[in-house]
Design a protein around this motif. Sequence first.
Motif, PDB file in Angstrom:
ATOM      1  N   PRO A   1      11.638  18.567  -2.688  1.00 59.80           N
ATOM      2  CA  PRO A   1      12.073  17.919  -3.834  1.00 59.80           C
ATOM      3  C   PRO A   1      12.134  16.482  -3.722  1.00 59.80           C
ATOM      4  CG  PRO A   1      13.539  19.752  -3.040  1.00 59.80           C
ATOM      5  CD  PRO A   1      12.646  19.761  -1.967  1.00 59.80           C
ATOM      6  N   LEU A   2      12.501  15.834  -2.708  1.00 60.03           N
ATOM      7  CA  LEU A   2      12.534  14.274  -2.688  1.00 60.03           C
ATOM      8  C   LEU A   2      10.976  13.833  -2.624  1.00 60.03           C
ATOM      9  CD1 LEU A   2      13.966  11.686  -2.116  1.00 60.03           C
ATOM     10  CD2 LEU A   2      14.086  12.265   0.265  1.00 60.03           C
ATOM     11  N   TRP A   3      10.041  14.557  -2.086  1.00 62.03           N
ATOM     12  CA  TRP A   3       8.713  14.129  -2.197  1.00 62.03           C
ATOM     13  C   TRP A   3       8.271  14.115  -3.484  1.00 62.03           C
ATOM     14  CZ3 TRP A   3       4.747  12.075  -0.180  1.00 62.03           C
ATOM     15  CH2 TRP A   3       3.239  12.541  -0.382  1.00 62.03           C
ATOM     16  N   ASN A   4       8.565  15.324  -4.265  1.00 61.97           N
ATOM     17  CA  ASN A   4       8.163  15.240  -5.670  1.00 61.97           C
ATOM     18  C   ASN A   4       8.721  14.104  -6.579  1.00 61.97           C
ATOM     19  OD1 ASN A   4       6.546  17.356  -5.525  1.00 61.97           O
ATOM     20  ND2 ASN A   4       8.334  18.912  -5.559  1.00 61.97           N
ATOM     21  N   GLN A   5      10.051  13.899  -6.325  1.00 64.19           N
ATOM     22  CA  GLN A   5      10.727  12.654  -7.047  1.00 64.19           C
ATOM     23  C   GLN A   5      10.040  11.503  -6.885  1.00 64.19           C
ATOM     24  OE1 GLN A   5      14.928  13.083  -5.457  1.00 64.19           O
ATOM     25  NE2 GLN A   5      15.400  12.250  -7.185  1.00 64.19           N
ATOM     26  N   LEU A   6       9.658  11.166  -5.634  1.00 61.18           N
ATOM     27  CA  LEU A   6       9.212   9.881  -5.278  1.00 61.18           C
ATOM     28  C   LEU A   6       7.832   9.731  -5.902  1.00 61.18           C
ATOM     29  CD1 LEU A   6       9.654   9.846  -1.161  1.00 61.18           C
ATOM     30  CD2 LEU A   6      10.599   8.095  -2.824  1.00 61.18           C
TER      31      LEU A   6
ATOM     32  N   GLY B   1       0.724  -1.221   0.108  1.00 60.09           N
ATOM     33  CA  GLY B   1       0.087  -0.030  -0.017  1.00 60.09           C
ATOM     34  C   GLY B   1       0.875   1.323  -0.202  1.00 60.09           C
ATOM     35  N   TYR B   2       1.291   1.713  -1.263  1.00 59.56           N
ATOM     36  CA  TYR B   2       2.144   3.212  -1.254  1.00 59.56           C
ATOM     37  C   TYR B   2       1.069   4.204  -0.940  1.00 59.56           C
ATOM     38  CZ  TYR B   2       5.018   6.608  -3.305  1.00 59.56           C
ATOM     39  OH  TYR B   2       5.673   7.860  -3.611  1.00 59.56           O
ATOM     40  N   GLY B   3      -0.076   4.080  -1.216  1.00 60.39           N
ATOM     41  CA  GLY B   3      -0.905   5.362  -0.748  1.00 60.39           C
ATOM     42  C   GLY B   3      -0.440   6.596  -1.117  1.00 60.39           C
ATOM     43  N   THR B   4      -0.346   7.334  -0.145  1.00 66.25           N
ATOM     44  CA  THR B   4       0.288   8.720  -0.172  1.00 66.25           C
ATOM     45  C   THR B   4       1.665   8.833  -0.504  1.00 66.25           C
ATOM     46  OG1 THR B   4       0.953   8.963   1.968  1.00 66.25           O
ATOM     47  CG2 THR B   4      -1.456   9.629   1.394  1.00 66.25           C
ATOM     48  N   GLY B   5       2.475   7.810  -0.098  1.00 69.58           N
ATOM     49  CA  GLY B   5       3.987   7.949  -0.270  1.00 69.58           C
ATOM     50  C   GLY B   5       4.621   8.258   0.934  1.00 69.58           C
ATOM     51  N   LEU B   6       3.953   8.719   2.154  1.00 68.58           N
ATOM     52  CA  LEU B   6       4.556   9.137   3.060  1.00 68.58           C
ATOM     53  C   LEU B   6       5.536   8.239   3.800  1.00 68.58           C
ATOM     54  CD1 LEU B   6       4.845  10.967   5.565  1.00 68.58           C
ATOM     55  CD2 LEU B   6       2.698   9.821   6.640  1.00 68.58           C
ATOM     56  N   ASN B   7       5.204   6.740   3.893  1.00 64.12           N
ATOM     57  CA  ASN B   7       6.353   6.031   4.405  1.00 64.12           C
ATOM     58  C   ASN B   7       7.605   5.799   3.582  1.00 64.12           C
ATOM     59  OD1 ASN B   7       4.457   5.139   6.503  1.00 64.12           O
ATOM     60  ND2 ASN B   7       3.886   3.179   5.375  1.00 64.12           N
ATOM     61  N   ALA B   8       7.373   5.897   2.196  1.00 65.17           N
ATOM     62  CA  ALA B   8       8.710   5.939   1.329  1.00 65.17           C
ATOM     63  C   ALA B   8       9.371   7.190   1.799  1.00 65.17           C
ATOM     64  CB  ALA B   8       8.104   5.821  -0.133  1.00 65.17           C
ATOM     65  N   LEU B   9       8.629   8.414   1.940  1.00 59.58           N
ATOM     66  CA  LEU B   9       9.667   9.611   2.069  1.00 59.58           C
ATOM     67  C   LEU B   9      10.179   9.499   3.403  1.00 59.58           C
ATOM     68  CD1 LEU B   9      10.112  12.569   1.420  1.00 59.58           C
ATOM     69  CD2 LEU B   9       8.041  13.214   2.707  1.00 59.58           C
ATOM     70  N   LEU B  10       9.554   9.186   4.537  1.00 62.24           N
ATOM     71  CA  LEU B  10      10.045   8.935   5.773  1.00 62.24           C
ATOM     72  C   LEU B  10      11.297   7.952   5.643  1.00 62.24           C
ATOM     73  CD1 LEU B  10       6.870   8.783   8.054  1.00 62.24           C
ATOM     74  CD2 LEU B  10       8.589  10.722   7.931  1.00 62.24           C
TER      75      LEU B  10
ATOM     76  N   TYR C   1       3.520  16.585   3.114  1.00 63.64           N
ATOM     77  CA  TYR C   1       4.331  16.036   3.832  1.00 63.64           C
ATOM     78  C   TYR C   1       5.777  16.448   3.447  1.00 63.64           C
ATOM     79  CZ  TYR C   1       0.485  12.549   4.365  1.00 63.64           C
ATOM     80  OH  TYR C   1      -0.432  11.696   4.704  1.00 63.64           O
ATOM     81  N   GLY C   2       5.754  16.766   2.334  1.00 61.53           N
ATOM     82  CA  GLY C   2       7.186  17.555   1.720  1.00 61.53           C
ATOM     83  C   GLY C   2       7.561  18.840   2.402  1.00 61.53           C
ATOM     84  N   GLN C   3       6.765  19.555   2.475  1.00 55.60           N
ATOM     85  CA  GLN C   3       6.577  20.663   3.121  1.00 55.60           C
ATOM     86  C   GLN C   3       6.775  20.544   4.763  1.00 55.60           C
ATOM     87  OE1 GLN C   3       3.000  22.844   2.976  1.00 55.60           O
ATOM     88  NE2 GLN C   3       3.855  24.193   4.763  1.00 55.60           N
TER      89      GLN C   3
END
Length: 221
Positions: A110-115, A61-70, A102-104
């Motif tokens: 930049p990493l948030w957008n990249q993901l 469950g990638y969902g929002t990508g929050l776990n990936a960003l963290l 989350y990126g903010q």
Amino acid sequence: MEQQEPQLILCEDGSHTIFLPALNETYHSTRGAIPESVHVYLNNGFLPVLKPGLLKVLEIGYGTGLNALLTAIEAQSRGQETEYHSLEPYPLSKEIWSALNYGQLLAEEPLWNQLNEAQWNEKQKLTALFTLLKDKVKLEDVLLPDAYYDVVYFDGFAPRKQAELWGVSNLKKLYQAMKPGARLVTYTAKAQLRRDLITVGFEAGLVKGPPGKKDMIVAVR
Ligand SMILES: C[S@@+](CC[C@H](N)C(=O)[O-])C[C@H]1O[C@@H](n2cnc3c(N)ncnc32)[C@H](O)[C@@H]1O
């Protein structure tokens, strides 16, 4: 589960999450998406398995990508080379993910957008230490390698909302894909899930849950 129209909502800590009206379910605890993800997936999942060399994460469950960003932020600060494989059959539209804060809040726009702009179904090296593969597929349908992952973030919708995702055949598939000694973590403390994990061969116990929840499950292969 059919795709539903997602809505952005604000959690008590000021971070966003997504609400799916038709399922009456949010992607995170409304007490706080960021504290929940940090507690469940970083503190109980990623950090305990840090090791020399490449660490392999599987997320359901990638969902929002929050776990990936963290995880990407933590990989960078710990110097941990990380391969992050995430499954998501229903990706959020750019209109939705780009409105999430989350990126903010984590000062990593930049990493948030990249993901989130990374292509689906293609492995990509996003930083010197972090490789991402977002797979547009259900756990039920994906083919996973044997004894490969060091940690699994099991972040599906609640078992009472999406029982089939947490069924024994999916748990067996995850067990098979994990290295001996690897950890599976999830925010839920559902007794039936814990019993099923034990039936499949895991050692499964409860640890302190994220804000607002007494317990959560950690299982070790
Ligand atoms: C609780 S939310 C995800 C939270 C996510 N990790 C995040 O940080 O935003 C559950 C996710 O599981 C996805 N999902 C639904 N059915 C699935 C399935 N069969 N296999 C994998 N993921 C699934 C949903 O689309 C949703 O994005």
